[in-house]
Design an enzyme around this catalytic site. Structure first.
Site, PDB file in Angstrom:
ATOM      1  N   HIS A  89       0.824  -1.217   0.000  1.00 24.41           N
ATOM      2  CA  HIS A  89       0.000   0.000   0.000  1.00 24.41           C
ATOM      3  C   HIS A  89       0.854   1.261   0.000  1.00 24.41           C
ATOM      4  O   HIS A  89       0.385   2.326  -0.399  1.00 24.41           O
ATOM      5  CB  HIS A  89      -1.047  -0.020   1.134  1.00 24.41           C
ATOM      6  CG  HIS A  89      -0.552   0.324   2.511  1.00 24.41           C
ATOM      7  ND1 HIS A  89      -0.195  -0.639   3.430  1.00 24.41           N
ATOM      8  CD2 HIS A  89      -0.399   1.505   3.127  1.00 24.41           C
ATOM      9  CE1 HIS A  89       0.161  -0.050   4.561  1.00 24.41           C
ATOM     10  NE2 HIS A  89       0.052   1.259   4.404  1.00 24.41           N
ATOM     11  N   ASN A 216      -9.393  -4.027   6.922  1.00 23.47           N
ATOM     12  CA  ASN A 216      -8.595  -2.912   7.402  1.00 23.47           C
ATOM     13  C   ASN A 216      -8.815  -2.743   8.902  1.00 23.47           C
ATOM     14  O   ASN A 216      -9.947  -2.785   9.371  1.00 23.47           O
ATOM     15  CB  ASN A 216      -9.026  -1.635   6.655  1.00 23.47           C
ATOM     16  CG  ASN A 216      -8.061  -0.485   6.885  1.00 23.47           C
ATOM     17  OD1 ASN A 216      -6.942  -0.678   7.361  1.00 23.47           O
ATOM     18  ND2 ASN A 216      -8.493   0.728   6.549  1.00 23.47           N
ATOM     19  N   ASP A 225       1.021  -7.755   2.407  1.00 21.59           N
ATOM     20  CA  ASP A 225       1.155  -6.327   2.095  1.00 21.59           C
ATOM     21  C   ASP A 225       2.630  -5.922   1.978  1.00 21.59           C
ATOM     22  O   ASP A 225       3.145  -5.192   2.813  1.00 21.59           O
ATOM     23  CB  ASP A 225       0.430  -5.503   3.173  1.00 21.59           C
ATOM     24  CG  ASP A 225       0.290  -4.049   2.786  1.00 21.59           C
ATOM     25  OD1 ASP A 225       0.855  -3.646   1.740  1.00 21.59           O
ATOM     26  OD2 ASP A 225      -0.364  -3.297   3.532  1.00 21.59           O
ATOM     27  N   ASN A 331     -13.375   7.101   6.180  1.00 22.48           N
ATOM     28  CA  ASN A 331     -12.256   6.570   6.936  1.00 22.48           C
ATOM     29  C   ASN A 331     -11.994   7.433   8.176  1.00 22.48           C
ATOM     30  O   ASN A 331     -11.818   6.919   9.273  1.00 22.48           O
ATOM     31  CB  ASN A 331     -11.024   6.516   6.028  1.00 22.48           C
ATOM     32  CG  ASN A 331      -9.985   5.560   6.550  1.00 22.48           C
ATOM     33  OD1 ASN A 331     -10.314   4.544   7.165  1.00 22.48           O
ATOM     34  ND2 ASN A 331      -8.723   5.887   6.335  1.00 22.48           N
ATOM     35  N   GLY A 651       2.402   6.220   9.590  1.00 18.84           N
ATOM     36  CA  GLY A 651       3.768   6.557   9.208  1.00 18.84           C
ATOM     37  C   GLY A 651       4.672   5.357   9.413  1.00 18.84           C
ATOM     38  O   GLY A 651       5.719   5.238   8.787  1.00 18.84           O
ATOM     39  N   ASN A 652       4.247   4.449  10.320  1.00 22.52           N
ATOM     40  CA  ASN A 652       5.005   3.225  10.562  1.00 22.52           C
ATOM     41  C   ASN A 652       4.756   2.166   9.493  1.00 22.52           C
ATOM     42  O   ASN A 652       5.331   1.081   9.558  1.00 22.52           O
ATOM     43  CB  ASN A 652       4.668   2.632  11.933  1.00 22.52           C
ATOM     44  CG  ASN A 652       5.545   3.166  13.047  1.00 22.52           C
ATOM     45  OD1 ASN A 652       5.066   3.726  14.023  1.00 22.52           O
ATOM     46  ND2 ASN A 652       6.849   3.004  12.884  1.00 22.52           N
ATOM     47  N   SER A 653       3.879   2.448   8.527  1.00 21.55           N
ATOM     48  CA  SER A 653       3.652   1.490   7.450  1.00 21.55           C
ATOM     49  C   SER A 653       4.965   1.163   6.764  1.00 21.55           C
ATOM     50  O   SER A 653       5.694   2.077   6.371  1.00 21.55           O
ATOM     51  CB  SER A 653       2.693   2.080   6.411  1.00 21.55           C
ATOM     52  OG  SER A 653       1.385   1.998   6.872  1.00 21.55           O
ATOM     53  N   PHE A 669       2.338  -3.325   8.760  1.00 23.78           N
ATOM     54  CA  PHE A 669       1.451  -2.692   7.773  1.00 23.78           C
ATOM     55  C   PHE A 669       0.121  -2.192   8.323  1.00 23.78           C
ATOM     56  O   PHE A 669      -0.595  -1.493   7.624  1.00 23.78           O
ATOM     57  CB  PHE A 669       1.208  -3.610   6.570  1.00 23.78           C
ATOM     58  CG  PHE A 669       0.349  -4.822   6.823  1.00 23.78           C
ATOM     59  CD1 PHE A 669       0.896  -5.990   7.324  1.00 23.78           C
ATOM     60  CD2 PHE A 669      -1.008  -4.805   6.536  1.00 23.78           C
ATOM     61  CE1 PHE A 669       0.112  -7.124   7.528  1.00 23.78           C
ATOM     62  CE2 PHE A 669      -1.809  -5.927   6.727  1.00 23.78           C
ATOM     63  CZ  PHE A 669      -1.237  -7.093   7.229  1.00 23.78           C
ATOM     64  N   ASP A 670      -0.204  -2.488   9.568  1.00 23.64           N
ATOM     65  CA  ASP A 670      -1.488  -1.999  10.078  1.00 23.64           C
ATOM     66  C   ASP A 670      -1.486  -2.159  11.593  1.00 23.64           C
ATOM     67  O   ASP A 670      -0.565  -2.729  12.171  1.00 23.64           O
ATOM     68  CB  ASP A 670      -2.644  -2.814   9.468  1.00 23.64           C
ATOM     69  CG  ASP A 670      -3.992  -2.095   9.543  1.00 23.64           C
ATOM     70  OD1 ASP A 670      -4.015  -0.915   9.956  1.00 23.64           O
ATOM     71  OD2 ASP A 670      -5.013  -2.693   9.198  1.00 23.64           O
TER      72      ASP A 670
END
Lengths: 716, 716
Positions: A89, A216, A225, A331, A651-653, A669-670
């Site tokens: 993503h 999500n 991901d 969202n 931001g940590n994605s 990723f989440d």
């Protein structure tokens, strides 16, 4: 976020590191600056870290310099030849940029057969490698000390701009100034700006985004991901725009992918660029967030969503043009609800209030006086919060009105020397402004924009007298009956719906010339004095907060010290490290989620319909059960994702997750739904982060969509 | 279900008990007849039962004679003075009967201060105590042997009716004949019919039905689904209608409420009246259920639901009148989806087919020939399945058409001696028929009924030629264009919408007189010959199944014997015993539900809105944490519900759950969503039953809505 802007400055403050009590950090909570790690070394080792914490202190040295900014998230070098691992993503725009209706790489995924087949990223995609992190507190605060309010704000702002401008004289380098602990300390960050990035390996959407919006924020998760990119530089090794002559970037270090996978209870550690947290805000700010901000945002978002959906019912084109804005509003709405639910479940307002009360009882002297002054500044801001919320949305939720306000403001700023202009209106921002003006075409419909303005301005019209603005009242009237014809006249008369008109106005504005005659541009000129008055008041409050919050942070650190704890700065987009372990989630009474998922869950969720349409090669490979050495020995099957109690936020994605030996075992990723409120309050019962298991990535690359040459490059 | 009716006879078959291999029963699966328990004693003891299995063999002796039929479910005597414990949802009609808008006992709950304050149940509510269970196979089959088809069916039917009529000569006794193992064996069941039942203790709806439809079929659960009633008899100790002179019934035995609660892994046992299962159906029937019946039912239910919802959108009165039918259709729709999902997940069709193939290979001689004949009979039924489904719904989903068909059929049957009439049209059924005709008023709207008929008849019109009926074609035409005016004329002309008209027609029908002139009654008379033809063919098929299924059951039992297992008869509304243990549910990959819930979950689910509106006294008591000796010592808090792997189905509502010592620890009230398919296939991974923990009941009665006198009566 851009750390040089005032809002970012306010989002952080810094403390003397001496304030930390080594070994007494509360485990699991904490987005630590690398430089803090040697001081919490005992806690890190006790948690299971097998390496030397001192080696983690310098974020410009190995291994942390392998962790980079990639697009809007985090990435990590995983080969000596500049291979960057990040989320599907995060790299979505890169894949989309290379997709056509005939050759949809989003759907099909992509495996570059060799380097020549690696596909160029969209030109604005960046990989940023941090090469400098230096304390500049004295330079930033030199002119501010002794001042207050707006003057304090402007002194900090001007110093930051000077430092950035000076730093960016070096070609290929992007600089910023970050404030730690809300104005206590300032750091200059220098980042190598790698502009030639290419797509190497992406799984199909139905793996990389399996479950999409339905899954999500959900655990258990079954998403692959991840995507692999490669950074290129010019033949001279320097950052360069895309060119066939470019060569792979040789990073100063890269992470090694582990051959073993993690199990429940195992140590895990993560490095990345968390965006913003509010954990060290005052009790009054916590109460306002729960009692006013989140409910009020929910309420106005609901009204905006309803307005777009109403318009979309009759008009397919409007539906398409506002699909993305609607998605984003929904969202935000969902997040606001989740945050509210979580803060209530954790009883955060009461607990923060009790904590602060005890802290204040132990605080004396100048700091106590400064904290009292800070409370007054915050209260002054709260007195105008409804108006601030509505006027903020007035430009963020519109296309043409936003364009008009942007153009008028640029016209004003362009008359000044570049260094004295407002952030966002300097030479370095012009490309971005042009982008905003160009994209209007695909996102604007006059009826929808007027409907959105009706929602916002009707609420503005109900504000108490003290919050009214004469310029707005004159433009839109004081009743809904006056509002409708005013809006109709504006949108009937404006030419800004036309791209050429907007770009012509941009040309005039950047030269500080008079803008073309247009009802919306004329409106922007009439409203601007009011907006600038509000901005001045806001900056004065922000300046005071910047001056006063350090006292609050000193008091908090002293209080935590007495409790035996250390304090990390609230997240501000700078590199942080978190450590913890793989831990189940007891989400509700009698409900336990194991911290590792397996391919069985992919099959269970598979419906054949998007977003649960696992591709046939994946289903076949699962049915064959041919997992080899990527299978988990204890579970006897292939794992997919895993769950830790690591401290993360937006931001940590793409943050790499390391095991006790510092090897790469996962890719963040989440986070889970129960953790949405963690930006304010870390509740160890519920805060979890969700990661792709590197064994799943390896298995896909070995057996399902093979890329043996890429695996070899990673040493696998 | 009424076990004397042909459908019920067909729903079961019986085997010689000699067929069971003691000690080789598969643990956890099985709805055992009490008489089977001594033969699986070793398995029972191995599972943890501490009592003597032989003592459970006689369902008319203690302890099983404490287990009764209560309303539509199961109940149990829990005091020497006739106190009956059952579910809140089983006793719902009793509570509703005593509620007024001013004094809503459903909302408020009820605690009878003393016996004088116990409130009479609705007059048709019954508690049935089994006092006789005798094998009558030879009497039932005497005249059938040597016959086939319709003649076989009628001989069994007539013998059953004779046995029931003879048995019911004794006053206060209700009799039935149940077939075990699908026509293999028959039992006469004599039950004392206790008609004076009173309400003693009911929790508020927000406890007794906490979570309502949202939590229905769901685990984890937090519902206090229990109610206490008391059975009364005349001063002579005999069953009697309600009277102030009546005295509490003294049951022959009662269950003792345990002081300890169960924990994960503990043995549990349950006795009750499961309604119907299909576990021993043929592989072809399994395949038909999954490949045709469930999808087809889902499809037509969807169309009926859409028709009602469409009508309700414009008409509030229609919405109200069809609320219950809509709810019931949606429930059936949801169950069909759940059953399909579960059977697919368990791969039941393939597994049953493989099992049957192996069984058939081991079967020879007359049984093999009978089984082949059975397969042909089933195939003949499948050839007309679409028509059977549609015509069944034609009367079950309408009010006026059903009334007309009922009246016309009664008129025909009433001309015969009572004993020769079709079941459902005998003297003993007249009160029920009158009830059906009276309730039409609250449930009928002409536009909605026509819409429902359009759905069904339009599908009928698309049937292949071989399934068409000339009478129906003449009445409704062969195209939708002919259908609409036909329906309009019928409903414009009929007077049956008027209650007086229906009751006048009933008076004529019961005397076998000509019915009043009315378009719908005339239609019923025109359609009746076709319906009787189909009924005749159906009964012929049913007779053949009744004759042939015992061969299938013999083959199955022999096959299970070789595998070391025993076979229980499919459920048929008779008393059964199941045993197993408290077991977590691994519902999906990485998702585990613990088998015990606590009051923390009530608070977590509480929203203040129905159905999650926990009452304040409960919330306060939870907040106080004053649980005393009802708390679970290991969990340190109050438990609410628990989960076992006991084998249950509809009809088991209110079944007592006993621990290893035979003490009452729980009250069955639901099963989990994953177990909906267990009526066909028991999958030990997913089949669970949901029970109220008796400690929760005790705590509510001690601390929240106190009833110390009732607890004392139960020996607590």
């Amino acid at each position: 976020m851009t750390p040089t802007r005032p809002a970012a400055l306010l989002a952080s403050l810094s403390l003397a590191l001496a304030a930390f009590l080594p070994g007494h950090a509360r485990a699991d909570e904490g987005m630590w600056m690398p430089s803090q790690l040697p001081q919490i070394a005992a806690a890190l080792r006790q948690a299971g870290y097998a390496g030397d914490p001192a080696a983690l202190a310098d974020l410009t040295a190995a291994p942390l310099n392998a962790v980079v900014r990639a697009g809007g998230g985090t990435g990590a070098f995983v080969s000596p030849d500049g291979l960057v691992l990040t989320n599907h993503h995060v790299a979505y725009g890169v894949i989309q940029y290379n997709s056509t209706p005939q050759n949809d790489l989003i759907d099909a995924g992509y495996v570059a057969a060799d380097r020549a087949a690696e596909l160029p990223a969209n030109p604005d995609f960046r990989v940023l490698v941090t090469v400098g992190f230096d304390r500049v507190t004295d330079r930033v605060l030199a002119a501010a000390r002794g001042r207050t309010g707006r003057a304090y704000h402007d002194a900090v702002d001007a110093a930051g701009k000077r430092i950035v401008a000076e730093c960016e004289r070096e070609p290929g380098v992007r600089c910023s100034v970050a404030s730690m602990y809300y104005g206590t300390d300032f750091y200059r960050i220098r980042q190598l700006e790698l502009r030639d990035v290419r797509l190497v390996y992406a799984p199909p959407r139905s793996i990389g985004n399996y479950g999409d919006e339905i899954d999500n924020f959900m655990w258990p998760r079954h998403t692959g991901d991840f995507t692999l990119l490669r950074a290129y530089v010019g033949p001279d090794g320097k950052p360069a725009a895309h060119s066939p002559q470019n060569v792979p970037y040789r990073p100063p270090s890269h992470l090694r992918v582990a051959r073993q996978g993690p199990r429940e209870g195992d140590f895990a550690m993560l490095a990345g660029y968390p965006g913003v947290t509010f954990r060290h805000r005052t009790a009054a700010e916590f109460a306002e967030q729960v009692e006013w901000t989140l409910p009020a945002r929910g309420d106005v978002f609901d009204a905006l969503i309803a307005a777009i959906e109403q318009a979309g019912r009759q008009d397919a084109q409007a539906r398409t043009r506002y699909a993305s804005q609607l998605q984003s509003l929904k969202n935000s709405r969902k997040r606001a609800a989740g945050e509210l639910e979580g803060l209530r479940r954790s009883d955060a307002v009461r607990r923060r209030a009790e904590d602060e009360r005890a802290m204040l009882e132990a605080t004396r002297g100048g700091d106590a006086r400064d904290i009292a002054a800070l409370q007054r500044v915050l209260a002054a801001g709260s007195a105008v919060r409804e108006r601030e919320l509505l006027l903020g949305l007035l430009s963020s939720q519109t296309q043409l009105l936003r364009s008009a306000l942007l153009l008028e403001r640029l016209r004003i700023e362009a008359a000044r020397p570049d260094a004295q202009r407002e952030s966002g209106y300097q030479q370095r921002d012009l490309a971005l402004i042009e982008g905003v003006l160009r994209q209007v075409q695909r996102r604007y419909d006059p009826a929808v924009e007027q409907a959105l303005l009706r929602v916002l301005l009707a609420r503005y019209q109900q504000l108490p007298e003290a919050q009214r603005l004469p310029e707005f009242d004159a433009a839109f009237g004081r009743t809904p009956a006056e509002l409708d014809p005013a809006l109709a006249a504006l949108y009937r008369g404006t030419a800004l719906g036309d791209e050429a008109a907007r770009l012509a106005a941009l040309e005039a504005a950047r030269q500080a010339r008079a803008l073309p005659a247009d009802p919306l541009l004329a409106l922007a000129a009439r409203l601007m004095p009011a907006l600038l008055r509000l901005e001045d008041a806001r900056k004065a409050r922000e300046g005071e907060q910047l001056r006063l919050r350090p006292a609050y942070m000193r008091a908090l650190v002293a209080w935590r010290q007495r409790q035996g704890g250390a304090v990390y700065p609230d997240a501000n987009g700078t590199l942080r490290v978190s450590y913890g372990r793989l831990e189940p989630l007891h989400a509700r009474d009698a409900v336990t989620f194991a911290p590792v998922t397996t391919v069985a869950g992919i099959v269970e969720k598979h419906t054949g319909q998007v977003p649960f349409d696992a591709p046939q090669p994946l289903l076949d490979a699962i049915a064959r059960g041919d997992f080899g050495d990527t299978a988990d020995p204890a579970l006897g099957t292939q794992t997919v994702d895993f769950l830790t109690n690591l401290d993360t936020t937006g931001g940590n994605s793409g943050s790499p997750v390391l095991d006790a030996r510092g090897e790469l075992v996962g890719l963040n990723f989440d986070s889970n739904w129960e953790a949405v409120s963690a930006s304010w309050w870390f509740d160890p019962r519920y805060k979890r982060a969700i990661h792709v298991d590197m064994r799943y990535m390896r298995w896909l690359m070995e057996k399902v969509y093979p890329a043996p040459h890429v695996l070899r490059e990673m040493g696998l």
